[in-house]
Design an enzyme around this catalytic site. Structure first.
Site, PDB file in Angstrom:
ATOM      1  N   SER A 162      10.027  70.949  30.024  1.00 38.89           N
ATOM      2  CA  SER A 162      10.154  71.402  28.643  1.00 38.89           C
ATOM      3  C   SER A 162      10.914  72.729  28.542  1.00 38.89           C
ATOM      4  O   SER A 162      12.016  72.823  29.037  1.00 38.89           O
ATOM      5  CB  SER A 162       8.757  71.474  28.030  1.00 38.89           C
ATOM      6  OG  SER A 162       8.858  71.296  26.650  1.00 38.89           O
ATOM      7  N   TRP A 193      10.673  63.925  20.057  1.00 37.43           N
ATOM      8  CA  TRP A 193      11.050  65.299  19.677  1.00 37.43           C
ATOM      9  C   TRP A 193      12.086  65.865  20.662  1.00 37.43           C
ATOM     10  O   TRP A 193      12.964  66.634  20.285  1.00 37.43           O
ATOM     11  CB  TRP A 193       9.766  66.154  19.658  1.00 37.43           C
ATOM     12  CG  TRP A 193       9.913  67.545  19.138  1.00 37.43           C
ATOM     13  CD1 TRP A 193       9.675  68.699  19.823  1.00 37.43           C
ATOM     14  CD2 TRP A 193      10.276  67.951  17.808  1.00 37.43           C
ATOM     15  NE1 TRP A 193       9.871  69.793  19.018  1.00 37.43           N
ATOM     16  CE2 TRP A 193      10.236  69.360  17.773  1.00 37.43           C
ATOM     17  CE3 TRP A 193      10.630  67.261  16.645  1.00 37.43           C
ATOM     18  CZ2 TRP A 193      10.540  70.101  16.626  1.00 37.43           C
ATOM     19  CZ3 TRP A 193      10.937  68.000  15.503  1.00 37.43           C
ATOM     20  CH2 TRP A 193      10.896  69.393  15.502  1.00 37.43           C
ATOM     21  N   HIS A 196       5.370  63.588  26.183  1.00 32.78           N
ATOM     22  CA  HIS A 196       5.866  64.896  26.608  1.00 32.78           C
ATOM     23  C   HIS A 196       4.973  65.488  27.709  1.00 32.78           C
ATOM     24  O   HIS A 196       4.251  66.456  27.483  1.00 32.78           O
ATOM     25  CB  HIS A 196       5.906  65.815  25.377  1.00 32.78           C
ATOM     26  CG  HIS A 196       6.659  67.077  25.606  1.00 32.78           C
ATOM     27  ND1 HIS A 196       8.008  67.115  25.839  1.00 32.78           N
ATOM     28  CD2 HIS A 196       6.248  68.377  25.632  1.00 32.78           C
ATOM     29  CE1 HIS A 196       8.396  68.362  26.003  1.00 32.78           C
ATOM     30  NE2 HIS A 196       7.347  69.147  25.893  1.00 32.78           N
ATOM     31  N   LYS A 217      14.525  73.734  30.370  1.00 35.97           N
ATOM     32  CA  LYS A 217      15.744  74.360  29.835  1.00 35.97           C
ATOM     33  C   LYS A 217      16.143  75.497  30.785  1.00 35.97           C
ATOM     34  O   LYS A 217      17.315  75.689  31.112  1.00 35.97           O
ATOM     35  CB  LYS A 217      15.496  74.921  28.426  1.00 35.97           C
ATOM     36  CG  LYS A 217      14.940  73.910  27.395  1.00 35.97           C
ATOM     37  CD  LYS A 217      14.696  74.570  26.041  1.00 35.97           C
ATOM     38  CE  LYS A 217      13.584  73.972  25.186  1.00 35.97           C
ATOM     39  NZ  LYS A 217      13.712  72.649  24.680  1.00 35.97           N
TER      40      LYS A 217
END
Ligand code: GTR
Length: 428
Positions: A264, A355, A407, A268
């Protein structure tokens, strides 16, 4: 005489073919039905040169793209930051003697209060130097290791770095663990060293008080940051490189054999770390979504505005000019992946994690393939612009899977990453 003419012709042909070739306007963009906007072609430079060789890529296009991501998305790390490590604890007996643990304080710019605590696990059964996995933890080093000597932040220290409403949850999840982490045990038993730190100890993760209690505020002496200055994600990526610096000084580790892992927001950060630091040998990201591996111009799932408004401290301020304005972005996230080429890269998604836009994450890999191919590397093999079947890893030197889940950084994701690391990092 004929020979001279042939020679001159040959010279002219070679000179002509090595001249840069111009791209047509339509070659600058990749158009596809499944994306709302065309995305930029990684192999066409800003001035329209068609990139055909590794040399052109490395001399022209790669630096140009790096600069765009640095100036427009993640922000620039200030120069001249000094870092020192000081060992605060070690024990050779962790996991019934299977691992040694060592914990270090990281001091920045001679500030006496440590900016980060770095915890290192080294397998004791070794046959030569071991490879290394680098990954942040979410709730403190004491949640990674059942040794009670491991550093635990006080409530006051935690409050300087995360939101009060996250305190309770962090305290709860951040209880000292009494039995060792299964993931870390698996890493150790697989013959890897593991290095970790709590990401928000290094740079706070608060929306309301950007920079509070973090390395960015320390380095800028509390002065406001410029529009192109590092956001929190760049600070976390920078911290991964510092963990690698530390690993380079540890005799038992072959730090050239390393991989960064992140989920998540930390996915990044691993991608930006992989793009910024060529020493990173393998990059992975799980469910990294917007500002990670998902294409921004698809405008699917979390948008640039949504991420910038909820997490104003993550990216540099320049990135905010693309709120509701993704089509004007001069780059897109597939090009972030190309900055990691030719080093191995593995992107993972969850099929229900809408998402984070799994298709956008997949398409980034798909459109980064040509740069891996330019280097003669094995591309991700799935040939379609639709998601591959779930739980079916598509392994090239650039790899992808979408798991049948949401997720989460699952056991399945970890297993695939470890198999991928073994291919490159294990001595055979
Ligand atoms: C979400 C955020 C994502 C992702 C995630 C996380 O709320 O919208 O971009 O980074 O948080 O880090 O858990």
């Amino acid at each position: 005489m004929n020979k001279i003419i042939i020679l001159i012709t040959c010279i002219l042909i070679v000179a002509f073919s090595s001249c840069s070739q111009r791209a047509t306007e339509s070659q600058r963009w990749i158009y596809h039905d499944s994306i709302n906007y065309p995305i930029p072609n990684p192999l066409v430079s800003e001035n329209g040169t068609l990139i055909r060789t590794v040399k052109q890529w490395e001399n022209i296009r790669k630096p140009e793209l790096y600069r765009l991501f640095e100036q427009q998305v993640y922000g620039e790390v200030p120069e001249g930051i000094s870092v020192q490590f000081r060992e605060r604890y070690s024990s050779p007996d962790y996991l019934d003697g299977r691992a040694t643990i060592r914990e270090f304080e990281m001091l920045v710019n001679d500030e006496p209060v440590p900016q980060m605590h770095v915890l290192l696990f080294i397998p004791n059964a070794q046959n030569g130097k071991v490879p290394l996995i680098i990954g942040y933890n979410w709730n403190g080093n004491h949640t990674q290791c059942s040794d009670t000597m491991i550093y635990k932040m006080t409530e006051e220290q935690i409050l300087r770095r995360i939101l009060p409403r996250r305190l309770e949850q962090t305290m709860e999840r951040g209880q000292r663990i009494t039995s060792p982490s299964k993931t870390i045990e698996r890493i150790i038993d697989n013959g890897y060293a593991y290095i970790t730190a709590c990401y928000w100890e290094l740079e706070s993760d608060t929306r309301e008080r950007p920079g509070a209690g973090g390395v960015r505020a320390l380095v800028s002496n509390g002065q406001p940051l410029a529009d192109n200055a590092w956001g929190a994600i760049a600070a976390w990526a920078w911290g991964m490189s510092r963990m690698l610096d530390l690993a380079e000084t540890i005799d038992e580790i072959d730090s050239t054999k390393n991989a960064v892992v992140g989920h998540s927001r930390l996915g990044k950060a691993t991608l930006w770390a992989g793009a910024s630091d060529e020493r990173i040998a393998i990059a992975t990201s799980n469910d990294s979504g917007t500002g990670g591996s998902a294409l921004s111009k698809r405008v699917s799932g979390e948008t640039v505005r949504q991420i910038n408004e909820r997490f104003i401290h993550w990216f540099c301020r320049n990135f905010h000019q693309y709120n509701d304005n993704e089509e004007t972005l001069p780059i897109d996230q597939h090009q972030l992946l190309t900055l990691i080429a030719p080093r191995p890269l593995y992107i993972a998604s969850g099929v229900r994690d809408l998402w984070a836009d799994p298709l956008g994450e997949y398409l980034s890999v798909f459109y980064a393939n040509p740069v891996y191919e330019l280097y003669g590397k094995q591309p991700m093999p799935y040939p379609y612009t639709t998601l591959p079947p779930v739980d079916t890893p598509q392994i090239g030197d650039i790899a992808y899977h979408v798991e049948d889940g949401g997720h989460t950084f699952s056991r399945y994701d970890w297993e695939q990453f470890l198999l991928f690391f073994d291919r490159y990092l294990k001595n055979r």
